[in-house]
Design a protein around this motif. Structure first.
Motif, PDB file in Angstrom:
ATOM      1  N   ILE A 165       0.839  -1.204   0.000  1.00 27.96           N
ATOM      2  CA  ILE A 165       0.000   0.000   0.000  1.00 27.96           C
ATOM      3  C   ILE A 165       0.872   1.250   0.000  1.00 27.96           C
ATOM      4  CG2 ILE A 165      -1.680   1.345   1.342  1.00 27.96           C
ATOM      5  CD1 ILE A 165      -2.730  -1.443   2.367  1.00 27.96           C
ATOM      6  N   ARG A 166       1.916   1.236   0.812  1.00 28.89           N
ATOM      7  CA  ARG A 166       2.821   2.394   0.863  1.00 28.89           C
ATOM      8  C   ARG A 166       3.533   2.595  -0.473  1.00 28.89           C
ATOM      9  NH1 ARG A 166       6.144   3.589   5.975  1.00 28.89           N
ATOM     10  NH2 ARG A 166       5.985   5.607   4.975  1.00 28.89           N
ATOM     11  N   MET A 167       3.834   1.511  -1.164  1.00 27.75           N
ATOM     12  CA  MET A 167       4.469   1.624  -2.481  1.00 27.75           C
ATOM     13  C   MET A 167       3.488   2.233  -3.491  1.00 27.75           C
ATOM     14  SD  MET A 167       6.716  -1.882  -2.602  1.00 27.75           S
ATOM     15  CE  MET A 167       7.289  -1.653  -4.260  1.00 27.75           C
ATOM     16  N   ILE A 168       2.241   1.852  -3.417  1.00 27.78           N
ATOM     17  CA  ILE A 168       1.214   2.421  -4.303  1.00 27.78           C
ATOM     18  C   ILE A 168       1.097   3.923  -4.037  1.00 27.78           C
ATOM     19  CG2 ILE A 168      -1.277   2.492  -4.766  1.00 27.78           C
ATOM     20  CD1 ILE A 168      -1.253  -0.603  -4.125  1.00 27.78           C
ATOM     21  N   ALA A 169       0.999   4.285  -2.764  1.00 33.36           N
ATOM     22  CA  ALA A 169       0.876   5.699  -2.394  1.00 33.36           C
ATOM     23  C   ALA A 169       2.135   6.476  -2.774  1.00 33.36           C
ATOM     24  CB  ALA A 169       0.607   5.826  -0.893  1.00 33.36           C
ATOM     25  N   GLY A 170       3.288   5.874  -2.540  1.00 38.24           N
ATOM     26  CA  GLY A 170       4.558   6.527  -2.878  1.00 38.24           C
ATOM     27  C   GLY A 170       4.689   6.771  -4.372  1.00 38.24           C
ATOM     28  N   SER A 171       4.240   5.822  -5.155  1.00 39.46           N
ATOM     29  CA  SER A 171       4.271   5.957  -6.606  1.00 39.46           C
ATOM     30  C   SER A 171       3.374   7.119  -7.047  1.00 39.46           C
ATOM     31  CB  SER A 171       3.807   4.653  -7.241  1.00 39.46           C
ATOM     32  OG  SER A 171       3.729   4.765  -8.626  1.00 39.46           O
ATOM     33  N   TYR A 172       2.231   7.239  -6.437  1.00 36.20           N
ATOM     34  CA  TYR A 172       1.305   8.345  -6.736  1.00 36.20           C
ATOM     35  C   TYR A 172       1.924   9.684  -6.347  1.00 36.20           C
ATOM     36  CZ  TYR A 172      -2.831  11.338  -6.239  1.00 36.20           C
ATOM     37  OH  TYR A 172      -3.733  12.374  -6.312  1.00 36.20           O
ATOM     38  N   LEU A 173       2.530   9.744  -5.170  1.00 34.98           N
ATOM     39  CA  LEU A 173       3.151  10.990  -4.716  1.00 34.98           C
ATOM     40  C   LEU A 173       4.356  11.374  -5.571  1.00 34.98           C
ATOM     41  CD1 LEU A 173       3.041  10.593  -0.827  1.00 34.98           C
ATOM     42  CD2 LEU A 173       1.642  12.118  -2.233  1.00 34.98           C
ATOM     43  N   ALA A 174       5.060  10.373  -6.081  1.00 37.77           N
ATOM     44  CA  ALA A 174       6.272  10.619  -6.869  1.00 37.77           C
ATOM     45  C   ALA A 174       5.969  10.930  -8.332  1.00 37.77           C
ATOM     46  CB  ALA A 174       7.204   9.419  -6.780  1.00 37.77           C
ATOM     47  N   ASP A 175       4.688  11.006  -8.675  1.00 35.20           N
ATOM     48  CA  ASP A 175       4.296  11.334 -10.049  1.00 35.20           C
ATOM     49  C   ASP A 175       4.752  10.278 -11.046  1.00 35.20           C
ATOM     50  OD1 ASP A 175       2.601  13.358 -10.555  1.00 35.20           O
ATOM     51  OD2 ASP A 175       4.120  14.923 -10.719  1.00 35.20           O
ATOM     52  N   ASP A 176       4.552   9.023 -10.715  1.00 40.65           N
ATOM     53  CA  ASP A 176       4.954   7.930 -11.604  1.00 40.65           C
ATOM     54  C   ASP A 176       3.846   7.550 -12.597  1.00 40.65           C
ATOM     55  OD1 ASP A 176       7.398   7.826 -10.427  1.00 40.65           O
ATOM     56  OD2 ASP A 176       7.036   6.004  -9.277  1.00 40.65           O
ATOM     57  N   GLY A 177       2.962   8.481 -12.886  1.00 46.15           N
ATOM     58  CA  GLY A 177       1.920   8.244 -13.869  1.00 46.15           C
ATOM     59  C   GLY A 177       0.627   7.693 -13.303  1.00 46.15           C
TER      60      GLY A 177
END
Length: 194
Positions: A34-46
């Motif tokens: 879940i944290r990886m999903i959220a981190g990806s969203y915060l990091a602008d990974d598309g």
């Protein structure tokens, strides 16, 4: 004479009572995902917010709330430069998911965002005011050095040791004040999200 045990037998004896907590292992794995999903969203990974919502649907609401709350708390930090991207809007979106659109959480995130965005401007203003106040002292130093060396001396305020020390102390004090307020707000947010 006693039997000599192999290293393998000794290891088996020592680990005989160890049991794997499968539920805890699965919980920790889910929190990490879940944290990886959220981190990806915060990091602008598309990833869009809809993508995040779809991905999070596979996890329990309790795990989502816990993991997002950890991510949100970690993402709230003092920016050193003016915030020109949408990172705080994304944090607010994650907070809305974690709190199931709780108005108290939204209000606190909004206040925190405004607070964090004002920090770089406050730092910049403080430095400018210190430069204005220090300029006459710098000019006095220049005059003394020019007289001492018999030729004009031009000093830069940014490289003056006394100014740099003064600025560092004042900026540290400002950061401490902001950090204490931010820490208090994070605790409040943590309590609302738990």
């Amino acid at each position: 004479m006693g039997k000599i045990k192999s290293a393998w037998e000794i290891a088996l004896e020592k680990t005989a009572d160890i049991q794997l907590d499968k539920e805890k292992y699965q919980h920790d794995a889910d929190i990490t995902k879940i944290r990886m999903i959220a981190g990806s969203y915060l990091a602008d990974d598309g990833k869009t917010l809809d993508d995040v919502r779809k991905d999070l649907a596979a996890f329990s609401s309790k795990d989502v709330r816990e993991a997002l709350s950890l991510t949100i708390i970690q993402a709230l930090s003092l920016p050193q430069e003016e915030v020109l991207d949408d990172r705080f809007d994304k944090v607010a979106s994650l907070a809305a998911i974690a709190s199931q659109d709780d108005q108290q959480v939204s209000s606190l995130i909004e206040q925190l965002t405004a607070f964090l965005k004002q920090y770089p401007a406050h730092r910049k203003d403080l430095v400018e005011k210190m430069k204005e106040q220090y300029q006459p002292m710098l000019e006095e130093k220049e005059a003394k050095l020019s007289q001492q060396y018999g030729q004009p001396v031009k000093l830069r305020i940014e490289s003056d040791k006394d100014f740099v020390e003064l600025a560092a102390k004042n900026l540290e004090r400002l950061q401490d004040q902001y950090s204490k307020t931010l820490d208090g707000a994070k605790e409040q947010l943590r309590a609302l999200l738990s």
